[in-house]
Design a protein around this motif. Structure first.
Motif, PDB file in Angstrom:
ATOM      1  N   ASP A  11      13.416  13.604   1.397  1.00 44.15           N
ATOM      2  CA  ASP A  11      11.966  13.772   1.374  1.00 44.15           C
ATOM      3  C   ASP A  11      11.254  12.484   1.756  1.00 44.15           C
ATOM      4  N   VAL A  12      11.754  11.360   1.275  1.00 43.80           N
ATOM      5  CA  VAL A  12      11.109  10.077   1.569  1.00 43.80           C
ATOM      6  C   VAL A  12      11.263   9.721   3.041  1.00 43.80           C
ATOM      7  N   THR A  40       7.287   4.178  -3.779  1.00 43.51           N
ATOM      8  CA  THR A  40       7.400   3.223  -4.876  1.00 43.51           C
ATOM      9  C   THR A  40       8.409   2.131  -4.507  1.00 43.51           C
ATOM     10  N   PRO A  41       8.405   0.983  -5.194  1.00 44.73           N
ATOM     11  CA  PRO A  41       9.402  -0.071  -4.898  1.00 44.73           C
ATOM     12  C   PRO A  41      10.842   0.415  -4.935  1.00 44.73           C
ATOM     13  N   PRO A  42      11.259   1.251  -5.907  1.00 42.43           N
ATOM     14  CA  PRO A  42      12.643   1.750  -5.846  1.00 42.43           C
ATOM     15  C   PRO A  42      12.928   2.582  -4.599  1.00 42.43           C
ATOM     16  N   LEU A  43      11.963   3.410  -4.183  1.00 39.23           N
ATOM     17  CA  LEU A  43      12.157   4.218  -2.982  1.00 39.23           C
ATOM     18  C   LEU A  43      12.146   3.363  -1.728  1.00 39.23           C
ATOM     19  N   MET A  93       0.831  -1.202   0.000  1.00 41.20           N
ATOM     20  CA  MET A  93       0.000   0.000   0.000  1.00 41.20           C
ATOM     21  C   MET A  93       0.865   1.252   0.000  1.00 41.20           C
ATOM     22  N   GLY A  94       2.118   1.098  -0.448  1.00 36.51           N
ATOM     23  CA  GLY A  94       3.015   2.238  -0.471  1.00 36.51           C
ATOM     24  C   GLY A  94       2.518   3.373  -1.343  1.00 36.51           C
ATOM     25  N   PHE A  95       1.687   3.048  -2.325  1.00 37.76           N
ATOM     26  CA  PHE A  95       1.183   4.087  -3.221  1.00 37.76           C
ATOM     27  C   PHE A  95       0.339   5.107  -2.467  1.00 37.76           C
ATOM     28  N   ARG A 126       7.948   1.804   3.897  1.00 37.40           N
ATOM     29  CA  ARG A 126       9.249   1.887   4.540  1.00 37.40           C
ATOM     30  C   ARG A 126      10.248   2.379   3.503  1.00 37.40           C
ATOM     31  N   THR A 127      11.497   2.590   3.900  1.00 40.64           N
ATOM     32  CA  THR A 127      12.511   2.996   2.941  1.00 40.64           C
ATOM     33  C   THR A 127      13.881   2.489   3.399  1.00 40.64           C
ATOM     34  N   ASN A 128      14.846   2.537   2.480  1.00 40.02           N
ATOM     35  CA  ASN A 128      16.207   2.045   2.733  1.00 40.02           C
ATOM     36  C   ASN A 128      16.207   0.617   3.268  1.00 40.02           C
ATOM     37  N   GLN A 129      15.366  -0.211   2.635  1.00 41.87           N
ATOM     38  CA  GLN A 129      15.269  -1.604   3.046  1.00 41.87           C
ATOM     39  C   GLN A 129      16.570  -2.355   2.769  1.00 41.87           C
TER      40      GLN A 129
END
Length: 650
Positions: A132-133, A122-125, A115-117, A179-182
């Motif tokens: 910002d992310v 997005t998957p790359p982020l 549900m990141g949208f 999430r980010t920086n996985q």
């Protein structure tokens, strides 16, 4: 904000034998705690009442047996103890075995739903973020946590009371791909800056700064040219062990592992395994290690604030005995890489200033408010020789406020004590449809068209949480001279997202008076609610909790009348808050009533977590009124320096 700081625990030469941690083969069972695939099955222990999620575990295969390779220097093999026995004497190769007890583990699988949208991830982020992310993820987490706390306070959740809203919020976001920086990495984490603060360990996980939700050492399993290695990539020094700091740039970190068994009073040694083994490898590889400092939060000694202090390298390691008299422990000396912005050193300086020694450099006045505020407001200039801002009368609220008659009769609440969330017998809570606007510590849950607070005629106690904007300053504020924007405002204290900062105080004026000020180019201290402000989302996304969104969740303000405040001659600290196109503070209209009259106020709240000595900034907006300075070409040049800078404001 206190942290125990001691002397360097490096033993002096000749005091005891110094055993270097030796070259050992890595434990091949070490894998990153973060699952690289969101569909990976989950297992392992987890706090009662919650399903496991990715930072808490992943498939953990049984460690293969490692041959006992002789150590080159009479010391340790992987998995062996640090070598101090219960008597305190050195024992080479000493180890202790404990009978393991099987515990029931809830293995209910987590259903992954991307549900990141909903928040723009997005998957790359998700793999690699940016500033910002990271800010977006942290705001999304805290917005969801505040909402869960609000529901808990009102006891509206059908599943029962949530004891840890931060765990629930992180579980929800992780399982939905928010999430980010996985992707684990050595060194800098994209979007995370030195000095950033975190009020929950879960925040470290969802931005990829430190994947271990409870462990102090995070590691990365890599394949070298000849063998696999496990390197330490980040540590959290939270004061649970005998961590010490020589100075701002040196940390003596104690390895992980219990060395005191409370049940049988038996002293045990730490073992060279897991995180300790990863730190040993990093001391040889000289890779960068991220350091997060845990600092006790003000008067609340049970909670901590986590400060990212930048990149360090391990320069030395040895074996010592715990100060508590426990078994042997591993010690690692980490030295900060030069050239980085200030992090932990800022906190140490503030602690000295608050204690009154040494005297603050550039301090002009100890209290700009002359006692009007319960907490002094200091005035500081370490930039130039200007002694003070232009004279004004310090006033805490609005002068000559404009009132209006309510469309329907309103009744003040008659609560015996403080208003209780979810109590629909409270007339003030009924005005907000049962949703109490604040949670613990007076933190605002969400932006509203209007926030209705208890007024002077209400019978509830003065410390009712529904009077958050009426209780004056709660932080040690500081008016300071900036290099290019005149005087500004900041705090010596860390501020959590949603915290009340101050009201915009001053003299209420009408549109005619404003037009005159605009013509005379004398509107620098005017706050006008009719200006056009950039829209932004701060509230939680209801669909993440499978709630139905309503019109009441709108973040667009609905003011009963325009409010224009001039703070040039009369005002408080809010008059010093500068403009930014990327603000960390936002304004919220607040109403409270008395004698069937309602009064509108402008209150400022923290948009996100704000570290100490970080300047407060809000968006001044752009005037669209006829005859405004904007239409006459009188916009002011913006110096905010943001990548999103519009170039001008006003």
């Amino acid at each position: 904000m206190e942290e125990r700081v001691g002397q360097n625990s490096v033993p002096p030469a000749g005091s005891i034998d110094k055993y270097k941690i030796l070259d050992v083969k890595p434990m091949r069972s070490m894998i990153p705690v973060f699952s690289m695939s969101p569909q990976a099955p989950i297992s392992g222990e987890y706090p009662s009442g919650f399903n496991p999620f990715f930072p808490f575990g992943g498939p953990q295969p049984a460690p293969p047996r490692v041959a006992a390779t002789p150590a080159p220097l009479r010391a340790y093999r992987a998995g062996e103890t640090s070598g101090f026995g219960s008597s305190g004497t050195k024992k080479h190769g000493a180890s202790y075995s404990k009978s393991s007890k099987k515990k029931y583990v809830d293995r209910t699988p987590v259903v992954y739903t991307d549900m990141g949208f909903l928040v723009g991830i997005t998957p790359p982020l998700r793999e690699d973020g940016n500033r910002d992310v990271v800010n977006l993820i942290l705001m999304t987490f805290d917005a969801l946590r505040r909402r869960l706390c609000q529901l808990e306070d009102a006891k509206q959740l059908s599943t029962g009371i949530i004891k840890r809203a931060d765990l629930k919020a992180c579980n929800t976001l992780m399982s939905k791909g928010i999430r980010t920086n996985q992707r684990k990495r050595v060194g800098v984490v994209p979007g995370v800056e030195v000095g950033d603060i975190f009020f929950f360990r879960m925040e470290l996980c969802i931005v990829g700064l430190h994947a271990q939700s409870m462990g102090g050492i995070d590691s990365l399993h890599i394949r070298g040219e000849f063998e696999e290695e496990t390197l330490a990539i980040s540590i959290v020094s939270s004061g649970e062990y005998d961590d010490e700091a020589e100075d701002n740039d040196v940390l003596i970190y104690t390895g992980q592992g219990e060395n005191f068994n409370k049940k049988d009073k038996h002293l045990t040694d730490q073992k060279l395994q897991r995180g300790n083994l990863a730190l040993d490898r990093s001391s040889r590889q000289h890779n960068e290690v991220r350091v997060i400092r845990g600092i006790k939060e003000g008067v609340n000694q049970t909670s901590k604030i986590y400060v990212y202090d930048g990149l360090y390298k391990i320069e030395d390691s040895w074996v010592d005995r715990a100060k508590s008299g426990g078994g042997g422990v591993f010690k690692y000396k980490l030295v900060r890489i030069p050239g980085q912005p200030s992090g932990f050193s800022v906190w140490k300086s503030i602690r000295k200033w608050k204690s009154g020694f040494p005297s603050r450099t550039g301090l002009i006045l100890a209290d700009l408010s002359s006692g009007a505020e319960s907490i002094p407001v200091s005035l500081v200039n370490d930039v130039d020789n200007e002694k003070a801002p232009a004279y004004f009368t310090y006033f805490q609220t609005l002068r000559h406020p404009k009132s209006f008659n309510l469309m329907q009769p309103s009744h003040s609440c008659n609560c015996a004590k403080a208003c209780a969330p979810g109590d629909l017998n409270c007339s003030c809570i009924r005005k907000t449809d049962g949703d109490f606007p604040y949670i613990g510590n007076g933190i605002l849950v969400s932006r509203k068209q209007l926030v209705h607070e208890c007024g002077p005629a209400c019978q509830c106690s003065p410390n009712c949480k529904n009077r958050a904007s009426q209780s004056g300053l709660k932080y040690h504020m500081e008016v300071f001279k900036t290099t290019d924007r005149g005087w500004g405002l900041r705090s010596l204290d860390p501020i959590r997202a949603g915290s009340f900062i101050c009201e915009y105080a001053g003299e209420v004026i009408d549109r005619v008076k404003l037009s005159q000020l605009v013509r005379e180019r004398d509107d620098d201290y005017v706050f006008d609610t009719t200006r056009i402000f950039d829209t932004f989302k701060w509230n939680y996304e209801p669909r993440i909790l499978e709630e139905v969104s309503t019109n009441d969740s709108s973040e667009d303000y609905a003011l009963p009348y325009p409010l224009i405040v001039n703070a040039k001659s009369v005002g408080n600290v809010a008059r010093f808050i500068n403009h930014s196109c990327s603000p960390n503070v936002f304004w919220q209209p607040v109403l409270y009533e008395e004698n069937n009259q309602s009064f509108l106020h402008v209150a400022f709240f923290a948009l996100r977590h704000i570290p100490p000595l970080t300047e407060f900034k809000y968006d001044y907006g752009i005037s669209g009124a006829e005859g405004s300075s904007a239409q006459k070409g009188g916009r002011k040049k913006c110096f905010c320096g943001s990548p999103k800078c519009r170039g001008s404001f006003g």
